[in-house]
Design a protein around this motif. Structure first.
Motif, mmCIF file in Angstrom:
data_model
loop_
_atom_site.group_PDB
_atom_site.id
_atom_site.type_symbol
_atom_site.label_atom_id
_atom_site.label_comp_id
_atom_site.label_asym_id
_atom_site.label_seq_id
_atom_site.Cartn_x
_atom_site.Cartn_y
_atom_site.Cartn_z
ATOM 1 N N HIS A 1 -5.607 0.658 14.542
ATOM 2 C CA HIS A 1 -6.724 0.791 13.330
ATOM 3 C C HIS A 1 -6.529 1.946 12.585
ATOM 4 O O HIS A 1 -6.347 2.910 12.947
ATOM 5 C CB HIS A 1 -8.142 0.911 14.324
ATOM 6 C CG HIS A 1 -8.134 -0.095 15.289
ATOM 7 N ND1 HIS A 1 -8.869 -1.530 14.663
ATOM 8 C CD2 HIS A 1 -8.129 -0.190 16.481
ATOM 9 C CE1 HIS A 1 -9.025 -2.310 15.647
ATOM 10 N NE2 HIS A 1 -8.617 -1.479 16.914
ATOM 11 N N LEU A 2 -6.422 1.833 11.213
ATOM 12 C CA LEU A 2 -6.287 2.838 10.425
ATOM 13 C C LEU A 2 -7.726 3.304 9.863
ATOM 14 O O LEU A 2 -8.553 2.608 9.152
ATOM 15 C CB LEU A 2 -5.283 2.410 9.169
ATOM 16 C CG LEU A 2 -3.905 1.772 9.346
ATOM 17 C CD1 LEU A 2 -3.187 1.201 8.151
ATOM 18 C CD2 LEU A 2 -3.204 2.993 10.054
ATOM 19 N N ILE A 3 -7.687 4.560 10.045
ATOM 20 C CA ILE A 3 -9.249 4.924 9.640
ATOM 21 C C ILE A 3 -8.906 5.931 8.470
ATOM 22 O O ILE A 3 -8.140 7.008 8.440
ATOM 23 C CB ILE A 3 -9.898 6.050 10.737
ATOM 24 C CG1 ILE A 3 -9.895 5.098 12.035
ATOM 25 C CG2 ILE A 3 -11.089 6.636 10.468
ATOM 26 C CD1 ILE A 3 -10.391 5.798 13.288
ATOM 27 N N GLN A 4 -9.693 5.521 7.514
ATOM 28 C CA GLN A 4 -9.483 6.162 6.320
ATOM 29 C C GLN A 4 -10.435 7.710 6.208
ATOM 30 O O GLN A 4 -11.571 7.471 6.568
ATOM 31 C CB GLN A 4 -10.199 5.477 4.774
ATOM 32 C CG GLN A 4 -9.131 4.166 4.684
ATOM 33 C CD GLN A 4 -7.729 4.695 4.417
ATOM 34 O OE1 GLN A 4 -7.321 5.762 3.709
ATOM 35 N NE2 GLN A 4 -6.717 3.779 4.397
ATOM 36 N N PRO A 5 -10.080 8.941 5.955
ATOM 37 C CA PRO A 5 -10.997 10.130 6.035
ATOM 38 C C PRO A 5 -12.009 9.774 4.923
ATOM 39 O O PRO A 5 -11.619 9.418 3.736
ATOM 40 C CB PRO A 5 -9.769 10.982 5.808
ATOM 41 C CG PRO A 5 -8.823 10.547 4.971
ATOM 42 C CD PRO A 5 -8.719 9.005 5.506
#
Length: 304
Positions: free
Chosen positions: A290-294
């Motif tokens: 899962h890519l979590i965008q800051p």
């Protein structure tokens, strides 16, 4: 003394002096002594030849008897032939020494010379002799036979030949590997066909959502369809482990040792086909990323 020979008693034919001469004396040697020496020497030579011929015949006869007796045992044919040849040459050397003794030749110095030569050769060929000793142990204790599948010193394949100095193995990809017997003795020997039966160990993983009884019956069906799987000992199917991503079943059928590798591949393929047919899932390790965008902060930039 003067001597005259005449014809008809009145005309002289020749005249000469005769030196003392005896028919019992030849060139200063006694004739009888020469005859006795000739007879004695001839008899010695004849006896020596008789001993030599008897030695050849008896050595060959004993060699055949030894080989015939050893063939009734479970010893390796290579070892039987080796022992037969050694016994033949040892007996032949003994008879040759007896032959020389019969001729009056001093054999004590000859035996000492042979002993010293044997010691010198043994020291020079110490490594080879260790291989010979190892070869004798291999065939004597019957660790494996020609035609058996073994694994030794990191090499796995079928035994092609067992020689006195080395053993030749044909690998499964048809390469010939020659290994010194000493190296074989010093390593672990795995004989894949040392016993008539061998167990195949398969680990089959299925999904956690699958019905255990359904999976077990499907695996049992595959084993029942293969006539080469032994009924005794009976094959075992059990739930063996709850893994991270699958439920693992242990499938352990017994087969003939010579058919192990072939049947292992066949059963693996058959199990995969059956599980697909029964819509039983075979999970594999996977990861979800899962890519979590800051969160970005918008800065109000006031124009000056």
């Amino acid at each position: 003394m003067p001597f005259a020979c005449t014809v008809d008693g009145d005309l002289p034919l020749f005249f000469f002096s005769v030196m003392p001469f005896s028919t019992n004396n030849i060139f200063g040697y006694d004739k009888q002594a020469i005859v006795d020496l000739f007879i004695t020497t001839s008899l010695k030579v004849l006896f020596a030849l008789a001993i030599l011929l008897l030695g050849f015949w008896l050595s060959k006869k004993l060699q055949k008897l030894i080989i015939r007796a050893l063939k009734k045992t479970n010893l390796e044919p290579t070892f039987v032939s080796f022992v037969g040849n050694i016994s033949y040459y040892v007996l032949l050397v003994v008879f040759c020494v007896l032959c020389l003794a019969q001729l009056g030749i001093q054999t004590s110095s000859l035996v000492a010379l042979l002993g010293a030569s044997t010691l010198a050769i043994g020291l020079a060929l110490q490594s080879s002799l260790s291989n010979v000793a190892a070869g004798i142990l291999l065939v004597l204790f019957n660790y494996f036979r020609v035609g058996e599948m073994i694994e030794v010193a990191g090499i796995e394949g079928v035994v092609e030949s067992i020689e006195i100095l080395s053993t030749t193995i044909c690998t499964y990809d048809n390469r010939l590997v020659t290994i010194p017997n000493k190296q074989i003795i010093e390593n672990n020997i795995i004989n894949h066909v040392g016993k008539p039966l061998r167990r195949i160990d398969l680990v089959i993983g299925v999904g956690y959502e699958e019905n255990i009884d359904h999976v077990r019956s499907s695996l049992q069906w595959v084993l029942d369809q293969n006539s080469e799987v032994c009924l005794e000992p009976a094959p075992a199917i059990a739930l063996g482990e709850l893994g991270e991503s699958s439920v693992k079943f242990y499938v352990r059928p017994w087969v003939k040792s010579t058919d192990y590798f072939r049947l292992k591949l066949q059963l693996t393929e058959a199990i995969k086909r059956k599980l697909d047919e029964e819509n039983i899932s075979i999970p594999f390790p996977q990861r979800d990323i899962h890519l979590i965008q800051p969160e970005t902060k918008e800065l109000d930039v006031q124009a000056a």
